[in-house]
Motif scaffolding. Sequence first.
Motif, short mmCIF file in Angstrom:
data_model
loop_
_atom_site.label_atom_id
_atom_site.label_comp_id
_atom_site.label_asym_id
_atom_site.label_seq_id
_atom_site.Cartn_x
_atom_site.Cartn_y
_atom_site.Cartn_z
N MET A 1 37.27 54.75 18.83
CA MET A 1 37.89 53.45 18.60
C MET A 1 39.34 53.46 19.07
O MET A 1 39.83 52.49 19.68
N LYS A 2 40.05 54.56 18.82
CA LYS A 2 41.44 54.65 19.28
C LYS A 2 41.52 54.59 20.80
O LYS A 2 42.40 53.93 21.36
N ILE A 3 40.59 55.27 21.46
CA ILE A 3 40.56 55.27 22.92
C ILE A 3 40.24 53.88 23.46
O ILE A 3 40.89 53.38 24.39
N LEU A 4 39.25 53.23 22.85
CA LEU A 4 38.85 51.90 23.31
C LEU A 4 39.95 50.87 23.07
O LEU A 4 40.17 49.98 23.90
N GLN B 1 42.47 51.28 25.76
CA GLN B 1 41.99 50.69 27.00
C GLN B 1 42.12 49.17 26.97
O GLN B 1 42.48 48.55 27.98
N LEU B 2 41.85 48.58 25.81
CA LEU B 2 41.97 47.14 25.66
C LEU B 2 43.43 46.70 25.80
O LEU B 2 43.72 45.67 26.42
N ASN B 3 44.33 47.50 25.26
CA ASN B 3 45.75 47.17 25.36
C ASN B 3 46.25 47.25 26.81
O ASN B 3 47.18 46.53 27.20
N ARG B 4 45.64 48.11 27.61
CA ARG B 4 46.04 48.25 29.00
C ARG B 4 45.49 47.13 29.89
O ARG B 4 45.97 46.92 31.01
N LEU B 5 44.49 46.41 29.40
CA LEU B 5 43.80 45.39 30.20
C LEU B 5 44.75 44.34 30.78
O LEU B 5 44.65 44.02 31.98
N PRO B 6 45.69 43.76 30.00
CA PRO B 6 46.56 42.74 30.60
C PRO B 6 47.39 43.25 31.77
O PRO B 6 47.74 42.49 32.67
N TYR B 7 47.71 44.54 31.76
CA TYR B 7 48.56 45.09 32.81
C TYR B 7 47.78 45.56 34.04
O TYR B 7 48.29 45.48 35.16
N TYR B 8 46.57 46.06 33.83
CA TYR B 8 45.84 46.69 34.93
C TYR B 8 44.49 46.04 35.23
O TYR B 8 43.79 46.48 36.13
N GLY B 9 44.13 45.00 34.49
CA GLY B 9 42.82 44.39 34.67
C GLY B 9 42.60 43.80 36.05
O GLY B 9 43.49 43.15 36.61
N GLN B 10 41.42 44.04 36.59
CA GLN B 10 41.00 43.48 37.89
C GLN B 10 39.76 42.63 37.66
O GLN B 10 38.77 43.12 37.13
N ARG B 11 39.80 41.39 38.07
CA ARG B 11 38.68 40.48 37.83
C ARG B 11 37.46 40.89 38.65
O ARG B 11 37.56 41.17 39.84
N ALA B 12 36.31 40.95 37.97
CA ALA B 12 35.04 41.25 38.65
C ALA B 12 33.93 40.50 37.93
O ALA B 12 33.86 40.51 36.70
N VAL B 13 33.07 39.80 38.69
CA VAL B 13 32.01 39.00 38.07
C VAL B 13 30.86 39.85 37.57
O VAL B 13 30.08 39.43 36.73
N GLY B 14 30.75 41.06 38.08
CA GLY B 14 29.67 41.95 37.65
C GLY B 14 28.48 41.91 38.57
O GLY B 14 27.98 40.84 38.94
N THR B 15 28.02 43.08 38.96
CA THR B 15 26.82 43.21 39.79
C THR B 15 25.99 44.34 39.20
O THR B 15 26.32 44.91 38.17
N VAL C 1 58.82 46.27 23.95
CA VAL C 1 58.59 47.33 24.94
C VAL C 1 57.21 47.93 24.66
O VAL C 1 56.86 48.21 23.52
N ASP C 2 56.42 48.10 25.72
CA ASP C 2 55.06 48.62 25.58
C ASP C 2 54.92 49.82 26.52
O ASP C 2 55.16 49.70 27.72
N ARG C 3 54.52 50.96 25.95
CA ARG C 3 54.39 52.17 26.77
C ARG C 3 53.34 52.02 27.86
O ARG C 3 53.32 52.79 28.84
N HIS C 4 52.43 51.05 27.72
CA HIS C 4 51.40 50.85 28.74
C HIS C 4 51.84 49.90 29.84
O HIS C 4 51.14 49.74 30.84
N CYS C 5 52.96 49.22 29.65
CA CYS C 5 53.47 48.32 30.68
C CYS C 5 53.85 49.13 31.91
O CYS C 5 54.55 50.15 31.80
N PRO C 6 53.42 48.72 33.11
CA PRO C 6 53.76 49.48 34.31
C PRO C 6 55.28 49.61 34.49
O PRO C 6 56.03 48.68 34.19
N SER C 7 55.71 50.73 35.00
CA SER C 7 57.13 50.95 35.25
C SER C 7 57.63 49.95 36.28
O SER C 7 57.02 49.74 37.33
N GLY C 8 58.77 49.31 35.97
CA GLY C 8 59.34 48.34 36.90
C GLY C 8 58.78 46.95 36.77
O GLY C 8 58.96 46.13 37.67
N TYR C 9 58.10 46.66 35.64
CA TYR C 9 57.50 45.34 35.43
C TYR C 9 57.99 44.73 34.12
O TYR C 9 58.17 45.42 33.12
N MET C 10 58.17 43.40 34.14
CA MET C 10 58.53 42.63 32.96
C MET C 10 57.79 41.30 33.02
O MET C 10 57.69 40.67 34.07
N TYR C 11 57.26 40.88 31.87
CA TYR C 11 56.48 39.65 31.78
C TYR C 11 57.11 38.70 30.77
O TYR C 11 57.34 39.08 29.62
#
Length: 214
Positions: A34-37, A40-54, A149-159
């Motif tokens: 659960m901690k790992i998942l 991963q969920l917290n990283r989604l806004p920063y690194y998520g790539q849209r895919a419809v699924g195949t 500040v979020d440790r998962h936010c990419p370096s050099g990025y601000m939203y």
Amino acid sequence: ETGRKEVYVTRDDRLFPNYGLGADLLNYRIDTNMKILMEQLNRLPYYGQRAVGTSSTARSSGGFGTFITTNATTLSSAALTRKAIDDEFQQIYAAGGKTDLILCDAWGQRKINDFYEGFVETTRAEGIGGIMIKQLMHPITGQLVKVVVDRHCPSGYMYLLDTRYVGYLTIDPFFYEELAKSGDYTKGQTIGEYGFVCAYNKAHSMLYSYSTTA
């Protein structure tokens, strides 16, 4: 975005002592998953790539980079400045947005602290130095804006975000379920399905590729 992680516990694992892991090894591994998942969920806004699924690619939610396209400003390795942030506040305001949250990397937090160091009154305390800015006053509306500040936010990025239009969608909350037993071990999985939405593109802004040394 489906989060899934399997759990394996052999008969030996359950019979032999596992010091420091608690009395129930299965629940310990479920909790670890659960901690790992959740990370991963917290990283989604920063690194998520849209895919419809195949048949070969899982469905995936897009992140900020997918949705924030109008006010996406690169600083091309230049230093982050207070003016650069205020310019984004103004663009969002002009488009009808209401910025109430800034998410940033560690360097972004340090720079914001520096911008206001000479404007903060403090009482004297022996052995304590420095300031931490956790809220900014919007330069146009006067509204208070949280700085996180979020440790998962990419370096050099601000939203800069309007939280009325951004967040997670819970499709199926995380849960544990057993799978078919194989050999001498118990098999299961921790699984859940979530989406991420960032509506009203112009109500948000992304500053990126600023220097993390200057």
